[in-house]
Structures are given as structure tokens and as C-alpha cells.
Design a protein around this motif. Structure first.
Motif: not given
Length: 41
Positions: A14-28
Motif C-alpha cells: 500500500h502506498r501509505d505504509n510507513r516503516i517506523v522504529r519504536r523501542r527496538g522493534r520495527v513496525y509497518v
């Protein structure tokens, strides 16, 4: 939420997906279509 080894392929779905790093974990995260959520680590 899916827990995956590779988030790069999920983020391209999806074009609105973002990869974010929080507290040592990686989220989409996706603000517009909230079913695209995933975590790594």
C-alpha cells in the motif's frame, strides 16, 4: 497485526505504509488503511 521476518514486502502493498522504529522493534503502520499493520523483532 502480523509478525514477520521481512517487512519490506508488506510495506510495498500500500502506498501509505510507513516503516517506523519504536523501542527496538520495527513496525509497518498505515494511517488510512489500518489493516496493514505488522511488527518485526
Amino acid at each position: 497485526m502480523k509478525i514477520r521476518n521481512s517487512l519490506r514486502s508488506l510495506a510495498k502493498r500500500h502506498r501509505d505504509n510507513r516503516i517506523v522504529r519504536r523501542r527496538g522493534r520495527v513496525y509497518v503502520i498505515n494511517k488510512t488503511n489500518r489493516r496493514f499493520k505488522a511488527r518485526q523483532g
